[in-house]
Enzyme design. Structure first.
Site, PDB file in Angstrom:
ATOM      1  N   CYS A 164       0.840  -1.185   0.199  1.00  0.00           N
ATOM      2  CA  CYS A 164      -0.003  -0.023  -0.011  1.00  0.00           C
ATOM      3  C   CYS A 164       0.862   1.347  -0.048  1.00  0.00           C
ATOM      4  O   CYS A 164       1.436   1.476  -0.849  1.00  0.00           O
ATOM      5  CB  CYS A 164      -0.877   0.131   1.008  1.00  0.00           C
ATOM      6  SG  CYS A 164      -2.281   1.125   1.032  1.00  0.00           S
ATOM      7  N   HIS A 194      -3.541  -5.239   0.802  1.00  0.00           N
ATOM      8  CA  HIS A 194      -2.999  -5.845   2.237  1.00  0.00           C
ATOM      9  C   HIS A 194      -3.047  -7.151   2.729  1.00  0.00           C
ATOM     10  O   HIS A 194      -3.870  -7.846   3.362  1.00  0.00           O
ATOM     11  CB  HIS A 194      -3.615  -5.190   3.306  1.00  0.00           C
ATOM     12  CG  HIS A 194      -3.427  -3.441   3.509  1.00  0.00           C
ATOM     13  ND1 HIS A 194      -2.435  -2.854   4.149  1.00  0.00           N
ATOM     14  CD2 HIS A 194      -4.089  -2.417   2.730  1.00  0.00           C
ATOM     15  CE1 HIS A 194      -2.494  -1.611   4.004  1.00  0.00           C
ATOM     16  NE2 HIS A 194      -3.500  -1.246   3.189  1.00  0.00           N
ATOM     17  N   GLU A 213      -1.334  -8.826   4.913  1.00  0.00           N
ATOM     18  CA  GLU A 213      -1.249  -8.719   6.362  1.00  0.00           C
ATOM     19  C   GLU A 213      -2.492  -8.704   6.998  1.00  0.00           C
ATOM     20  O   GLU A 213      -2.903  -9.282   8.196  1.00  0.00           O
ATOM     21  CB  GLU A 213      -0.252  -7.959   6.950  1.00  0.00           C
ATOM     22  CG  GLU A 213      -0.623  -6.437   7.066  1.00  0.00           C
ATOM     23  CD  GLU A 213      -0.622  -5.570   5.804  1.00  0.00           C
ATOM     24  OE1 GLU A 213      -0.658  -6.235   4.767  1.00  0.00           O
ATOM     25  OE2 GLU A 213      -1.121  -4.568   5.909  1.00  0.00           O
TER      26      GLU A 213
END
Lengths: 90, 231
Positions: free
Chosen positions: B86, B203, B205
């Site tokens: 990002c 993302h 994660e």
């Protein structure tokens, strides 16, 4: 050394769709503003630069634009530069 | 293996990125934007998501000049693995480590939702644990994620197969309706020509634990782990 004032306009390259400009253009049309097209939204940066002459001042500002103030991948810059008027506020 | 995660002023996914780095058995090392050198023995660097330096001027434009980035750029130029997520992707583009730029979403809105990504290559350090054509469900959360570059640069990126992830439908079709931000060719993640630097807007994660609703992001970190263990 003299103080020069640079006025820098940063805008998206023509080839890139300026969605913000497009939205504003549509808003103008909804206000029935006639004959307005090609709205482009950009940034205006003003700064003072100390240099021996206007050419040096310009090249310093051009370097600042190339390195930080604009991203040449997506933006174009236009630089206006002039000696700062005596008595102008800092 | 030691994976460094940089925290800039305004980073907000650094702890999540550290979690992502460790779920595959690696150790996460916290790095600070003012550090001038990377710790010795570091195997990879992650630039996490967030709003570094308040997104002032342009996203990633100021972070690119922070002290640690000079070391990260040298690390990448030396072949080190660098992964930007990002805002990290935006910083990598501003740094010149990745081609192109990320600009305001086509719809002008900040978009925060799950998207589907099609895996385009699996011979990259960032996709090793995946299969070509497989589809991942991973969230995006950005206002400036529209990938753009001049036509010749896009041709080069496509010609070199530098696109690793594209926005797709759940069945893997690359269509305009699956594109959340107007990115050219539905590009969601790219690598550099050398293959050691990768940036992606989604993302992984945030999709790395069942509690988060998806574990599809684990395979991105697993790819990284596989790469590092084979080096």
């Amino acid at each position: 050394m003299k103080t020069y004032t640079a006025s820098i306009i940063v805008s998206l390259r023509r080839a890139i769709l300026d969605v913000q400009g497009k939205a504003v253009e549509n808003a103008l049309h909804s206000l029935h503003m006639q004959g307005m097209a090609n709205v482009r939204i950009g940034k205006h940066i003003e700064l003072d630069v100390l240099a021996p002459d206007i050419d040096t001042a310009r090249s310093t500002v051009e370097e600042a634009c190339a390195k930080l103030l604009a991203n040449p991948v997506m933006e174009d810059v236009r630089i206006d530069i002039a000696e700062k008027a005596v008595g102008a506020s800092a | 293996m030691k994976i460094g995660v940089v925290t800039f002023p305004g980073s907000n996914c650094n702890a999540d990125a550290e979690f992502g780095a460790t779920i595959t058995g690696n150790t996460a090392v916290r790095l600070w934007h003012k550090d001038t050198a990377l710790p010795s023995g570091l195997d990879a660097v992650i630039l996490p998501g967030g709003f570094s330096y308040g997104d002032y001027l342009r996203t990633g434009a100021i972070a690119r000049f922070s002290p640690i980035m000079q070391s990260v750029i040298a690390f990448a130029n030396d072949g080190g693995i660098v992964f930007g997520i990002c805002n990290g992707f935006q910083i990598l583009c501003e740094s010149g480590l990745l081609p192109g730029a990320l600009i305001r979403n086509e719809g002008l809105s900040f978009v925060c939702k799950d998207v589907y990504l099609r895996v385009e290559r699996t011979d990259s350090p960032f996709t090793r644990a995946l299969t070509v054509g497989s589809v991942l469900r991973i969230p995006i959360a950005h206002g400036e994620g529209r990938f753009t570059a001049p036509a010749d640069v896009i041709n080069e990126i496509e010609g070199n197969n530098q696109v690793l992830y594209r926005y797709a439908t759940s069945d893997g079709s690359i269509v305009a309706e699956a594109n959340p931000n107007g990115s050219i060719n539905n590009i969601a993640g790219i690598t550099n020509a050398r293959g050691n630097v990768m940036g992606m807007m989604p993302h992984p994660e945030r999709a790395s634990d069942p509690l988060l609703g998806s574990t599809d992001g684990v395979s991105v970190f697993a790819s990284l782990a596989l790469e590092l263990s084979s080096r």
